[in-house]
Design an enzyme around this catalytic site. Structure first.
Site, short mmCIF file in Angstrom:
data_model
loop_
_atom_site.label_atom_id
_atom_site.label_comp_id
_atom_site.label_asym_id
_atom_site.label_seq_id
_atom_site.Cartn_x
_atom_site.Cartn_y
_atom_site.Cartn_z
N GLU A 1 -50.08 15.99 29.62
CA GLU A 1 -51.48 15.90 30.05
C GLU A 1 -52.52 16.34 29.00
O GLU A 1 -53.37 15.57 28.59
CB GLU A 1 -51.65 16.75 31.33
CG GLU A 1 -53.07 16.96 31.79
CD GLU A 1 -53.71 15.70 32.33
OE1 GLU A 1 -53.10 15.03 33.16
OE2 GLU A 1 -54.85 15.40 31.93
N GLN B 1 -45.47 13.83 36.07
CA GLN B 1 -46.67 13.49 36.87
C GLN B 1 -47.20 12.06 36.72
O GLN B 1 -47.52 11.41 37.73
CB GLN B 1 -47.81 14.47 36.55
CG GLN B 1 -49.02 14.25 37.41
CD GLN B 1 -50.19 15.17 37.16
OE1 GLN B 1 -51.27 14.92 37.62
NE2 GLN B 1 -49.99 16.25 36.44
N ASP C 1 -52.52 12.36 32.98
CA ASP C 1 -51.34 11.99 33.77
C ASP C 1 -51.72 11.09 34.95
O ASP C 1 -51.35 9.93 35.02
CB ASP C 1 -50.65 13.24 34.32
CG ASP C 1 -49.78 13.90 33.26
OD1 ASP C 1 -49.39 13.22 32.30
OD2 ASP C 1 -49.48 15.09 33.41
N1 COA Z 1 -29.24 9.89 33.83
C1 COA Z 1 -28.94 10.20 32.56
N2 COA Z 1 -29.85 10.54 31.63
C2 COA Z 1 -31.14 10.56 32.03
C3 COA Z 1 -31.53 10.23 33.35
C4 COA Z 1 -30.50 9.88 34.27
N3 COA Z 1 -30.77 9.56 35.52
N4 COA Z 1 -32.87 10.33 33.43
C5 COA Z 1 -33.30 10.71 32.22
N5 COA Z 1 -32.27 10.84 31.38
C6 COA Z 1 -32.29 11.20 29.96
C7 COA Z 1 -33.08 10.23 29.12
O1 COA Z 1 -32.31 9.07 28.89
C8 COA Z 1 -33.32 11.04 27.87
O2 COA Z 1 -32.17 11.01 27.07
P1 COA Z 1 -32.22 10.65 25.48
O3 COA Z 1 -33.19 11.60 24.87
O4 COA Z 1 -30.82 10.85 25.05
O5 COA Z 1 -32.68 9.27 25.35
C9 COA Z 1 -33.42 12.45 28.42
O6 COA Z 1 -33.01 12.39 29.80
C10 COA Z 1 -34.78 13.09 28.36
O7 COA Z 1 -35.81 12.18 28.71
P2 COA Z 1 -37.27 12.42 28.15
O8 COA Z 1 -38.16 11.39 28.68
O9 COA Z 1 -37.20 12.54 26.66
O10 COA Z 1 -37.64 13.82 28.82
P3 COA Z 1 -38.27 15.12 28.14
O11 COA Z 1 -38.27 16.16 29.20
O12 COA Z 1 -37.63 15.50 26.87
O13 COA Z 1 -39.78 14.70 27.81
C11 COA Z 1 -41.96 13.84 28.40
C12 COA Z 1 -40.73 14.64 28.84
C13 COA Z 1 -42.87 13.71 29.59
C14 COA Z 1 -42.67 14.63 27.28
C15 COA Z 1 -41.53 12.46 27.88
O14 COA Z 1 -40.76 11.84 28.88
C16 COA Z 1 -42.71 11.56 27.51
O15 COA Z 1 -43.33 11.72 26.48
N6 COA Z 1 -43.01 10.58 28.37
C17 COA Z 1 -44.05 9.60 28.13
C18 COA Z 1 -45.42 10.18 28.33
C19 COA Z 1 -45.59 10.78 29.69
O16 COA Z 1 -45.40 10.16 30.71
N7 COA Z 1 -46.04 12.02 29.68
C20 COA Z 1 -46.60 12.64 30.87
C21 COA Z 1 -45.65 13.36 31.64
S1 COA Z 1 -46.48 13.93 33.06
#
Ligand code: COA
Length: 478
Positions: free
Chosen positions: A191, A69, A220
Protein backbone atom coordinates in the site's frame (compact mmCIF):
# COMPACT_ATOMS: atom_id res chain seq x y z
CA UNK A 1 -30.28 7.37 -51.89
CA UNK A 2 -33.84 8.69 -51.91
CA UNK A 3 -33.69 9.49 -55.71
CA UNK A 4 -32.28 6.03 -56.47
CA UNK A 5 -35.08 4.36 -54.52
CA UNK A 6 -37.63 6.34 -56.55
CA UNK A 7 -36.10 5.25 -59.86
CA UNK A 8 -36.34 1.57 -58.80
CA UNK A 9 -40.11 1.66 -59.34
CA UNK A 10 -43.11 1.31 -57.10
CA UNK A 11 -42.87 -2.40 -56.29
CA UNK A 12 -39.24 -2.33 -55.24
CA UNK A 13 -39.79 0.83 -53.15
CA UNK A 14 -42.62 -0.94 -51.33
CA UNK A 15 -40.42 -3.95 -50.70
CA UNK A 16 -37.67 -1.69 -49.38
CA UNK A 17 -40.06 0.05 -47.06
CA UNK A 18 -41.35 -3.35 -45.88
CA UNK A 19 -37.74 -4.29 -45.09
CA UNK A 20 -37.35 -1.16 -42.98
CA UNK A 21 -40.55 -1.97 -41.12
CA UNK A 22 -39.32 -5.52 -40.56
CA UNK A 23 -36.00 -4.30 -39.15
CA UNK A 24 -37.78 -1.80 -36.95
CA UNK A 25 -39.98 -4.53 -35.52
CA UNK A 26 -36.87 -6.66 -34.85
CA UNK A 27 -35.40 -3.75 -32.94
CA UNK A 28 -38.61 -3.44 -30.98
CA UNK A 29 -38.43 -7.17 -30.20
CA UNK A 30 -35.02 -6.68 -28.65
CA UNK A 31 -32.62 -6.94 -31.60
CA UNK A 32 -29.73 -4.55 -31.58
CA UNK A 33 -26.56 -4.07 -33.58
CA UNK A 34 -23.50 -5.14 -31.65
CA UNK A 35 -19.95 -3.78 -32.09
CA UNK A 36 -19.51 -5.78 -35.32
CA UNK A 37 -22.64 -4.28 -36.81
CA UNK A 38 -24.41 -7.65 -36.58
CA UNK A 39 -27.84 -8.03 -35.04
CA UNK A 40 -27.87 -9.71 -31.67
CA UNK A 41 -30.78 -10.74 -29.48
CA UNK A 42 -31.54 -8.97 -26.23
CA UNK A 43 -33.79 -10.60 -23.67
CA UNK A 44 -37.18 -9.09 -22.99
CA UNK A 45 -37.30 -7.01 -19.81
CA UNK A 46 -37.78 -9.32 -16.85
CA UNK A 47 -41.26 -9.44 -15.37
CA UNK A 48 -39.89 -10.22 -11.92
CA UNK A 49 -39.87 -7.45 -9.29
CA UNK A 50 -36.63 -5.45 -9.07
CA UNK A 51 -34.11 -7.17 -6.86
CA UNK A 52 -35.61 -10.61 -7.45
CA UNK A 53 -34.08 -11.64 -10.75
CA UNK A 54 -30.61 -12.70 -9.71
CA UNK A 55 -27.63 -10.42 -9.40
CA UNK A 56 -25.60 -8.43 -11.88
CA UNK A 57 -22.83 -11.04 -12.11
CA UNK A 58 -24.91 -14.19 -11.57
CA UNK A 59 -23.38 -16.97 -13.66
CA UNK A 60 -19.86 -15.53 -13.59
CA UNK A 61 -17.34 -17.75 -11.83
CA UNK A 62 -14.07 -16.32 -10.55
CA UNK A 63 -10.92 -18.27 -9.78
CA UNK A 64 -9.64 -16.06 -6.99
CA UNK A 65 -5.91 -16.40 -6.53
CA UNK A 66 -5.61 -13.20 -4.54
CA UNK A 67 -4.12 -12.44 -1.15
CA UNK A 68 -3.57 -9.56 1.29
CA UNK A 69 -5.72 -6.53 0.32
CA UNK A 70 -5.66 -5.27 -3.26
CA UNK A 71 -6.79 -8.46 -5.03
CA UNK A 72 -9.25 -9.55 -2.31
CA UNK A 73 -10.94 -6.11 -2.45
CA UNK A 74 -11.58 -6.67 -6.14
CA UNK A 75 -12.96 -10.19 -5.84
CA UNK A 76 -15.07 -9.26 -2.80
CA UNK A 77 -16.76 -6.57 -4.87
CA UNK A 78 -17.41 -9.06 -7.69
CA UNK A 79 -18.81 -11.52 -5.13
CA UNK A 80 -21.18 -8.86 -3.76
CA UNK A 81 -22.33 -8.25 -7.32
CA UNK A 82 -23.22 -11.93 -7.63
CA UNK A 83 -20.15 -13.74 -8.97
CA UNK A 84 -19.27 -17.16 -7.58
CA UNK A 85 -15.80 -16.47 -6.17
CA UNK A 86 -13.63 -19.51 -5.44
CA UNK A 87 -10.63 -18.46 -3.39
CA UNK A 88 -7.59 -20.71 -3.79
CA UNK A 89 -5.38 -20.78 -0.72
CA UNK A 90 -2.19 -22.51 0.25
CA UNK A 91 -2.97 -25.59 2.38
CA UNK A 92 -2.46 -25.09 6.12
CA UNK A 93 -1.62 -21.40 5.80
CA UNK A 94 -4.12 -19.67 3.56
CA UNK A 95 -4.11 -16.00 2.80
CA UNK A 96 -1.43 -14.57 5.06
CA UNK A 97 -3.87 -12.00 6.45
CA UNK A 98 -5.85 -14.76 8.22
CA UNK A 99 -3.13 -14.64 10.85
CA UNK A 100 -2.21 -10.95 10.76
CA UNK A 101 -3.35 -8.40 13.39
CA UNK A 102 -5.20 -11.18 15.22
CA UNK A 103 -7.64 -9.88 17.83
CA UNK A 104 -9.47 -13.13 18.71
CA UNK A 105 -7.14 -16.04 19.42
CA UNK A 106 -7.77 -18.96 17.09
CA UNK A 107 -10.08 -17.02 14.78
CA UNK A 108 -9.43 -15.47 11.39
CA UNK A 109 -8.37 -11.85 11.78
CA UNK A 110 -10.64 -8.93 10.95
CA UNK A 111 -8.07 -8.07 8.30
CA UNK A 112 -9.02 -11.28 6.48
CA UNK A 113 -12.73 -11.47 7.29
CA UNK A 114 -13.40 -7.90 6.16
CA UNK A 115 -11.82 -8.48 2.72
CA UNK A 116 -13.17 -11.90 1.86
CA UNK A 117 -16.94 -11.89 2.32
CA UNK A 118 -19.24 -13.91 0.06
CA UNK A 119 -16.42 -16.18 -1.18
CA UNK A 120 -15.75 -19.92 -1.07
CA UNK A 121 -12.36 -21.30 -0.05
CA UNK A 122 -10.49 -24.28 -1.48
CA UNK A 123 -6.96 -25.22 -0.43
CA UNK A 124 -4.60 -26.27 -3.21
CA UNK A 125 -0.83 -26.57 -3.32
CA UNK A 126 -0.39 -25.00 -6.72
CA UNK A 127 3.09 -26.45 -7.09
CA UNK A 128 1.99 -30.07 -6.53
CA UNK A 129 1.19 -32.13 -9.64
CA UNK A 130 -2.26 -33.10 -8.32
CA UNK A 131 -2.80 -29.49 -7.27
CA UNK A 132 -2.04 -28.42 -10.83
CA UNK A 133 -4.56 -30.98 -12.05
CA UNK A 134 -7.29 -29.40 -9.89
CA UNK A 135 -6.27 -25.89 -10.96
CA UNK A 136 -6.42 -26.85 -14.63
CA UNK A 137 -9.95 -28.14 -14.15
CA UNK A 138 -10.90 -24.94 -12.33
CA UNK A 139 -9.51 -22.87 -15.19
CA UNK A 140 -11.78 -24.74 -17.59
CA UNK A 141 -14.95 -23.89 -15.64
CA UNK A 142 -14.17 -20.33 -14.52
CA UNK A 143 -14.60 -17.08 -16.42
CA UNK A 144 -11.94 -14.99 -14.72
CA UNK A 145 -8.66 -15.69 -12.93
CA UNK A 146 -7.69 -12.87 -10.58
CA UNK A 147 -4.25 -12.75 -8.96
CA UNK A 148 -1.98 -10.33 -7.19
CA UNK A 149 1.15 -12.37 -6.65
CA UNK A 150 4.61 -10.92 -6.92
CA UNK A 151 5.65 -10.43 -10.55
CA UNK A 152 6.39 -13.77 -12.24
CA UNK A 153 4.89 -15.95 -9.48
CA UNK A 154 1.93 -17.10 -11.61
CA UNK A 155 4.29 -18.11 -14.43
CA UNK A 156 6.50 -19.97 -11.95
CA UNK A 157 3.43 -22.02 -10.98
CA UNK A 158 3.11 -22.95 -14.66
CA UNK A 159 0.01 -20.80 -15.08
CA UNK A 160 1.23 -18.79 -18.02
CA UNK A 161 -1.20 -16.87 -20.24
CA UNK A 162 -0.55 -19.45 -22.99
CA UNK A 163 -1.32 -22.38 -20.67
CA UNK A 164 -4.48 -20.77 -19.36
CA UNK A 165 -5.68 -19.79 -22.81
CA UNK A 166 -5.09 -23.22 -24.24
CA UNK A 167 -7.35 -24.63 -21.53
CA UNK A 168 -9.93 -21.87 -21.73
CA UNK A 169 -9.72 -19.25 -24.50
CA UNK A 170 -12.61 -17.34 -22.92
CA UNK A 171 -10.80 -16.76 -19.65
CA UNK A 172 -10.04 -13.23 -18.49
CA UNK A 173 -6.76 -13.11 -16.57
CA UNK A 174 -6.67 -10.13 -14.25
CA UNK A 175 -3.69 -9.00 -12.21
CA UNK A 176 -2.70 -6.37 -9.72
CA UNK A 177 0.99 -5.52 -9.77
CA UNK A 178 2.88 -2.77 -8.02
CA UNK A 179 4.16 -1.17 -11.21
CA UNK A 180 3.38 -1.47 -14.90
CA UNK A 181 6.07 -2.37 -17.45
CA UNK A 182 9.24 -0.35 -16.87
CA UNK A 183 12.17 -0.08 -14.50
CA UNK A 184 10.24 -1.19 -11.40
CA UNK A 185 8.07 -3.93 -12.89
CA UNK A 186 9.73 -6.71 -10.86
CA UNK A 187 9.28 -5.00 -7.49
CA UNK A 188 7.04 -6.26 -4.71
CA UNK A 189 4.75 -3.50 -3.56
CA UNK A 190 2.54 -2.76 -0.58
CA UNK A 191 0.00 0.00 0.00
CA UNK A 192 2.28 2.78 1.20
CA UNK A 193 4.89 2.10 -1.47
CA UNK A 194 2.16 2.70 -4.06
CA UNK A 195 0.96 5.84 -2.31
CA UNK A 196 4.49 7.19 -2.50
CA UNK A 197 5.19 6.09 -6.09
CA UNK A 198 1.81 7.26 -7.35
CA UNK A 199 2.24 10.88 -6.28
CA UNK A 200 -0.08 10.84 -3.28
CA UNK A 201 2.50 11.11 -0.49
CA UNK A 202 4.39 14.04 -2.03
CA UNK A 203 1.17 16.02 -2.24
CA UNK A 204 -0.28 15.05 1.16
CA UNK A 205 0.57 16.69 4.47
CA UNK A 206 1.60 20.18 5.46
CA UNK A 207 4.10 22.21 3.50
CA UNK A 208 6.47 22.52 6.42
CA UNK A 209 6.28 18.78 7.26
CA UNK A 210 7.37 15.51 5.60
CA UNK A 211 5.31 13.68 2.93
CA UNK A 212 2.37 11.78 4.43
CA UNK A 213 0.51 8.60 3.55
CA UNK A 214 -3.26 8.67 3.88
CA UNK A 215 -5.47 6.33 5.90
CA UNK A 216 -7.57 5.51 2.85
CA UNK A 217 -6.09 2.44 1.20
CA UNK A 218 -5.92 4.02 -2.21
CA UNK A 219 -3.02 1.81 -3.27
CA UNK A 220 -4.61 -1.51 -2.37
CA UNK A 221 -8.38 -1.05 -2.28
CA UNK A 222 -8.22 1.71 -4.90
CA UNK A 223 -6.38 -0.58 -7.32
CA UNK A 224 -8.75 -3.45 -6.52
CA UNK A 225 -11.59 -1.18 -7.61
CA UNK A 226 -9.84 -0.33 -10.86
CA UNK A 227 -9.22 -4.02 -11.53
CA UNK A 228 -12.87 -4.89 -10.88
CA UNK A 229 -13.94 -2.38 -13.50
CA UNK A 230 -11.42 -3.81 -15.96
CA UNK A 231 -12.73 -7.33 -15.36
CA UNK A 232 -16.36 -6.39 -15.88
CA UNK A 233 -15.44 -4.58 -19.10
CA UNK A 234 -13.41 -7.58 -20.32
CA UNK A 235 -16.42 -9.81 -19.68
CA UNK A 236 -18.61 -7.40 -21.62
CA UNK A 237 -16.17 -7.35 -24.53
CA UNK A 238 -16.00 -11.16 -24.41
CA UNK A 239 -19.74 -11.26 -25.17
CA UNK A 240 -18.80 -9.85 -28.55
CA UNK A 241 -15.38 -11.37 -29.26
CA UNK A 242 -15.79 -14.71 -27.56
CA UNK A 243 -12.28 -14.48 -26.12
CA UNK A 244 -10.73 -13.46 -22.83
CA UNK A 245 -7.92 -10.98 -22.36
CA UNK A 246 -5.33 -9.89 -19.84
CA UNK A 247 -6.31 -7.07 -17.50
CA UNK A 248 -3.61 -5.29 -15.53
CA UNK A 249 -4.10 -2.69 -12.82
CA UNK A 250 -0.77 -1.40 -11.54
CA UNK A 251 -0.92 0.17 -8.09
CA UNK A 252 1.20 3.14 -9.12
CA UNK A 253 -1.20 3.84 -12.00
CA UNK A 254 -4.27 3.46 -9.79
CA UNK A 255 -2.94 5.91 -7.21
CA UNK A 256 -1.94 8.38 -9.90
CA UNK A 257 -5.42 8.15 -11.42
CA UNK A 258 -6.84 9.13 -8.02
CA UNK A 259 -4.28 11.95 -7.81
CA UNK A 260 -4.97 13.38 -11.26
CA UNK A 261 -5.84 16.83 -9.88
CA UNK A 262 -2.27 17.09 -8.67
CA UNK A 263 -0.87 16.36 -12.13
CA UNK A 264 -3.28 19.05 -13.33
CA UNK A 265 -1.71 21.46 -10.84
CA UNK A 266 1.80 20.44 -11.91
CA UNK A 267 1.05 21.77 -15.39
CA UNK A 268 -0.69 24.90 -14.08
CA UNK A 269 2.48 25.74 -12.12
CA UNK A 270 4.22 26.50 -15.41
CA UNK A 271 1.94 29.45 -16.02
CA UNK A 272 1.87 30.92 -12.53
CA UNK A 273 1.27 30.28 -8.84
CA UNK A 274 -1.56 28.04 -7.66
CA UNK A 275 -3.75 30.80 -6.30
CA UNK A 276 -6.18 28.51 -4.45
CA UNK A 277 -3.35 27.04 -2.33
CA UNK A 278 -3.08 28.91 0.97
CA UNK A 279 0.66 29.31 0.49
CA UNK A 280 -0.21 31.80 -2.26
CA UNK A 281 -2.12 33.97 0.19
CA UNK A 282 0.72 33.65 2.67
CA UNK A 283 3.19 34.95 0.10
CA UNK A 284 5.30 31.76 0.10
CA UNK A 285 6.83 31.23 -3.35
CA UNK A 286 6.14 27.99 -5.23
CA UNK A 287 8.90 25.59 -6.28
CA UNK A 288 8.91 23.59 -9.49
CA UNK A 289 6.65 20.77 -8.31
CA UNK A 290 3.23 20.61 -6.67
CA UNK A 291 3.62 21.31 -2.95
CA UNK A 292 1.77 19.70 -0.07
CA UNK A 293 -1.39 21.68 0.47
CA UNK A 294 -2.38 20.78 4.03
CA UNK A 295 -6.14 20.88 4.26
CA UNK A 296 -6.67 23.19 1.30
CA UNK A 297 -9.55 22.12 -0.85
CA UNK A 298 -8.53 20.46 -4.11
CA UNK A 299 -10.95 22.42 -6.26
CA UNK A 300 -11.53 26.08 -6.94
CA UNK A 301 -13.52 26.64 -3.72
CA UNK A 302 -11.28 27.44 -0.74
CA UNK A 303 -11.77 25.19 2.28
CA UNK A 304 -10.06 24.32 5.57
CA UNK A 305 -10.53 22.20 8.68
CA UNK A 306 -11.73 24.27 11.62
CA UNK A 307 -12.00 23.62 15.34
CA UNK A 308 -15.42 23.11 16.87
CA UNK A 309 -16.70 23.16 20.45
CA UNK A 310 -14.87 20.55 22.54
CA UNK A 311 -11.74 20.39 20.38
CA UNK A 312 -9.53 20.68 23.48
CA UNK A 313 -10.49 17.13 24.56
CA UNK A 314 -11.89 15.52 21.44
CA UNK A 315 -9.35 14.95 18.63
CA UNK A 316 -12.18 14.81 16.09
CA UNK A 317 -14.13 17.94 17.12
CA UNK A 318 -13.45 19.61 13.77
CA UNK A 319 -15.35 20.47 10.64
CA UNK A 320 -14.34 20.94 7.02
CA UNK A 321 -15.65 24.33 5.94
CA UNK A 322 -15.90 25.41 2.30
CA UNK A 323 -16.25 29.11 1.50
CA UNK A 324 -18.15 28.49 -1.70
CA UNK A 325 -18.56 31.80 -3.56
CA UNK A 326 -22.37 31.64 -4.08
CA UNK A 327 -22.96 31.37 -0.30
CA UNK A 328 -20.41 33.97 0.80
CA UNK A 329 -23.18 36.31 1.93
CA UNK A 330 -24.75 33.62 4.11
CA UNK A 331 -21.35 32.90 5.66
CA UNK A 332 -20.86 36.60 6.50
CA UNK A 333 -24.27 36.71 8.20
CA UNK A 334 -23.62 33.55 10.21
CA UNK A 335 -20.23 34.60 11.55
CA UNK A 336 -21.37 38.17 12.29
CA UNK A 337 -19.41 40.01 9.61
CA UNK A 338 -22.23 41.48 7.46
CA UNK A 339 -20.01 44.27 6.13
CA UNK A 340 -17.80 41.65 4.39
CA UNK A 341 -20.68 41.10 1.98
CA UNK A 342 -20.10 44.42 0.27
CA UNK A 343 -16.61 45.45 1.39
CA UNK A 344 -14.49 45.26 -1.83
CA UNK A 345 -11.66 43.76 0.29
CA UNK A 346 -13.85 40.68 0.95
CA UNK A 347 -16.77 40.69 -1.47
CA UNK A 348 -15.14 38.76 -4.34
CA UNK A 349 -13.29 35.42 -4.38
CA UNK A 350 -10.24 37.13 -5.93
CA UNK A 351 -10.13 39.75 -3.15
CA UNK A 352 -10.40 37.03 -0.50
CA UNK A 353 -7.59 34.81 -1.85
CA UNK A 354 -4.66 36.61 -0.14
CA UNK A 355 -6.59 36.73 3.18
CA UNK A 356 -7.88 33.16 3.38
CA UNK A 357 -5.91 32.32 6.52
CA UNK A 358 -7.38 35.28 8.40
CA UNK A 359 -10.86 34.62 7.01
CA UNK A 360 -10.80 30.99 8.15
CA UNK A 361 -9.50 32.12 11.56
CA UNK A 362 -12.56 34.38 11.86
CA UNK A 363 -14.93 31.60 10.77
CA UNK A 364 -13.25 29.32 13.31
CA UNK A 365 -14.07 31.77 16.10
CA UNK A 366 -17.69 31.05 15.21
CA UNK A 367 -17.37 27.24 14.70
CA UNK A 368 -15.64 26.95 18.09
CA UNK A 369 -18.87 28.07 19.73
CA UNK A 370 -20.78 25.11 18.23
CA UNK A 371 -20.39 21.34 18.07
CA UNK A 372 -19.49 19.95 14.64
CA UNK A 373 -23.03 18.58 14.30
CA UNK A 374 -24.53 21.98 15.16
CA UNK A 375 -22.34 23.63 12.53
CA UNK A 376 -23.44 20.95 10.06
CA UNK A 377 -27.11 21.61 10.77
CA UNK A 378 -26.90 25.40 10.71
CA UNK A 379 -24.75 25.60 7.58
CA UNK A 380 -26.66 23.06 5.54
CA UNK A 381 -29.86 25.00 6.08
CA UNK A 382 -28.30 27.81 4.06
CA UNK A 383 -26.46 25.53 1.60
CA UNK A 384 -22.96 26.08 2.97
CA UNK A 385 -21.01 22.87 2.26
CA UNK A 386 -19.40 21.58 5.47
CA UNK A 387 -18.30 18.14 6.65
CA UNK A 388 -17.94 16.99 10.23
CA UNK A 389 -14.73 15.06 10.91
CA UNK A 390 -16.30 11.72 11.84
CA UNK A 391 -14.30 9.31 13.95
CA UNK A 392 -14.42 5.59 13.16
CA UNK A 393 -16.40 5.21 16.42
CA UNK A 394 -19.02 7.65 15.16
CA UNK A 395 -19.15 5.95 11.77
CA UNK A 396 -19.55 2.52 13.37
CA UNK A 397 -22.46 3.82 15.44
CA UNK A 398 -24.15 5.90 12.70
CA UNK A 399 -27.70 4.54 12.26
CA UNK A 400 -28.13 5.75 8.67
CA UNK A 401 -25.06 3.79 7.52
CA UNK A 402 -26.45 0.66 9.20
CA UNK A 403 -29.78 1.24 7.50
CA UNK A 404 -28.29 1.35 4.00
CA UNK A 405 -26.06 -1.68 4.59
CA UNK A 406 -22.90 0.36 4.22
CA UNK A 407 -21.96 -0.76 7.72
CA UNK A 408 -23.18 -4.26 8.56
CA UNK A 409 -22.89 -6.73 11.40
CA UNK A 410 -21.88 -10.24 10.38
CA UNK A 411 -21.78 -13.43 12.43
CA UNK A 412 -18.79 -15.74 12.21
CA UNK A 413 -18.50 -19.26 13.63
CA UNK A 414 -15.15 -18.78 15.35
CA UNK A 415 -15.05 -15.07 16.11
CA UNK A 416 -18.71 -14.21 16.74
CA UNK A 417 -20.30 -10.96 15.60
CA UNK A 418 -18.24 -8.21 13.99
CA UNK A 419 -18.81 -5.05 12.00
CA UNK A 420 -17.79 -4.68 8.41
CA UNK A 421 -18.20 -2.32 5.50
CA UNK A 422 -20.82 -3.65 3.10
CA UNK A 423 -21.06 -3.07 -0.62
CA UNK A 424 -20.74 0.67 -1.26
CA UNK A 425 -22.28 0.24 -4.72
CA UNK A 426 -26.06 0.13 -4.47
CA UNK A 427 -28.02 -1.31 -7.39
CA UNK A 428 -31.79 -1.52 -7.59
CA UNK A 429 -31.87 -4.89 -9.37
CA UNK A 430 -28.78 -6.51 -7.86
CA UNK A 431 -29.08 -6.40 -4.11
CA UNK A 432 -26.03 -7.37 -2.04
CA UNK A 433 -26.23 -9.42 1.11
CA UNK A 434 -22.98 -9.66 3.02
CA UNK A 435 -22.14 -13.22 4.05
CA UNK A 436 -19.18 -14.15 6.24
CA UNK A 437 -15.75 -14.98 4.89
CA UNK A 438 -14.98 -18.68 4.46
CA UNK A 439 -12.89 -20.75 6.86
CA UNK A 440 -9.68 -22.04 5.33
CA UNK A 441 -10.58 -24.79 2.85
CA UNK A 442 -14.21 -24.80 3.99
CA UNK A 443 -15.52 -25.53 0.50
CA UNK A 444 -12.77 -27.82 -0.81
CA UNK A 445 -14.99 -30.93 -0.97
CA UNK A 446 -18.01 -29.14 -2.40
CA UNK A 447 -15.93 -27.56 -5.17
CA UNK A 448 -14.22 -30.83 -6.12
CA UNK A 449 -17.58 -32.59 -6.24
CA UNK A 450 -20.15 -30.07 -7.40
CA UNK A 451 -18.12 -27.65 -9.50
CA UNK A 452 -15.42 -29.94 -10.92
CA UNK A 453 -17.51 -33.13 -10.91
CA UNK A 454 -14.57 -35.28 -9.83
CA UNK A 455 -15.55 -38.88 -9.00
CA UNK A 456 -15.07 -40.17 -5.43
CA UNK A 457 -12.12 -42.22 -6.75
CA UNK A 458 -10.46 -39.10 -8.20
CA UNK A 459 -11.15 -37.11 -5.06
CA UNK A 460 -9.58 -39.87 -2.99
CA UNK A 461 -6.52 -39.90 -5.24
CA UNK A 462 -6.10 -36.12 -5.18
CA UNK A 463 -6.57 -35.86 -1.45
CA UNK A 464 -4.30 -38.86 -0.80
CA UNK A 465 -1.53 -37.14 -2.74
CA UNK A 466 -1.35 -34.36 -0.14
CA UNK A 467 -1.98 -31.62 -2.73
CA UNK A 468 -4.87 -30.14 -0.77
CA UNK A 469 -3.66 -30.44 2.78
CA UNK A 470 -0.94 -28.96 4.94
CA UNK A 471 2.33 -30.88 4.92
CA UNK A 472 2.58 -33.21 7.92
CA UNK A 473 4.71 -31.91 10.80
CA UNK A 474 7.68 -34.24 10.09
CA UNK A 475 7.60 -33.21 6.38
CA UNK A 476 7.59 -29.57 7.47
CA UNK A 477 10.59 -30.13 9.73
CA UNK A 478 12.53 -32.09 7.09
N1 COA B 1 0.42 -23.11 -3.33
C1 COA B 1 1.75 -23.07 -3.47
N2 COA B 1 2.47 -21.92 -3.51
C2 COA B 1 1.78 -20.77 -3.41
C3 COA B 1 0.37 -20.74 -3.28
C4 COA B 1 -0.31 -21.99 -3.24
N3 COA B 1 -1.62 -22.06 -3.12
N4 COA B 1 -0.02 -19.46 -3.22
C5 COA B 1 1.09 -18.71 -3.30
N5 COA B 1 2.17 -19.50 -3.42
C6 COA B 1 3.57 -19.10 -3.58
C7 COA B 1 3.81 -18.28 -4.82
O1 COA B 1 3.84 -19.11 -5.95
C8 COA B 1 5.15 -17.65 -4.50
O2 COA B 1 6.17 -18.58 -4.76
P1 COA B 1 7.48 -18.21 -5.65
O3 COA B 1 8.09 -17.01 -5.01
O4 COA B 1 8.30 -19.44 -5.54
O5 COA B 1 7.03 -17.92 -7.01
C9 COA B 1 5.08 -17.49 -2.99
O6 COA B 1 3.91 -18.21 -2.56
C10 COA B 1 4.99 -16.09 -2.47
O7 COA B 1 4.10 -15.30 -3.25
P2 COA B 1 4.31 -13.72 -3.29
O8 COA B 1 3.26 -13.12 -4.11
O9 COA B 1 5.72 -13.43 -3.69
O10 COA B 1 4.06 -13.34 -1.76
P3 COA B 1 4.94 -12.40 -0.80
O11 COA B 1 4.30 -12.52 0.54
O12 COA B 1 6.38 -12.68 -0.86
O13 COA B 1 4.70 -10.92 -1.39
C11 COA B 1 3.32 -9.07 -2.07
C12 COA B 1 3.50 -10.26 -1.13
C13 COA B 1 1.95 -8.48 -1.83
C14 COA B 1 4.41 -8.03 -1.76
C15 COA B 1 3.46 -9.55 -3.53
O14 COA B 1 2.55 -10.60 -3.73
C16 COA B 1 3.19 -8.45 -4.55
O15 COA B 1 4.02 -7.59 -4.80
N6 COA B 1 2.01 -8.48 -5.18
C17 COA B 1 1.64 -7.55 -6.24
C18 COA B 1 1.29 -6.20 -5.69
C19 COA B 1 0.21 -6.26 -4.66
O16 COA B 1 -0.87 -6.77 -4.88
N7 COA B 1 0.50 -5.67 -3.52
C20 COA B 1 -0.52 -5.32 -2.55
C21 COA B 1 -0.74 -6.32 -1.57
S1 COA B 1 -2.06 -5.77 -0.57
Amino acid sequence: MATRKKSKGKGKAKAASRKVVKLKSKAAAGKRKNGNGKLSSLPKPSAKPYGQDGKALSGVRILDFTHVQSGPTCTQLLAWLGADVIKVERPGVGDITRGQLVDVKGADSLYFTMLNHNKRSITIDSKHSQGKRVLDELIKVCDVLVENFAPGALDRMGLTWEHIHKLNPRMVVASVKGFGPGPYEDCKVYENVAQCAGGSASTTGFREGPPLVTGSQIGDSGTGLHLALGIVCALYQRNRTGRGQKVLAAMQDGVLNLCRVKLRDQQRLKVGPLTEYSQYGEGVPFGDSVPRAGNDSGGGQPGWILKCKGWENDPDAYIYFITQAPVWQAICDLIGEPTWKTDPEYATPRARLPKLKAIFARIEQWTMTKTKFEVMEICNKVDIPVGPILSMKEIAEEPSLRKTGTVVEVDHPTRGKYLTVGNPIKMSDSISEVTRSPLLGEHTDEILKDVLKFSSKDIGEIKGSGALSAPKKEEKAA
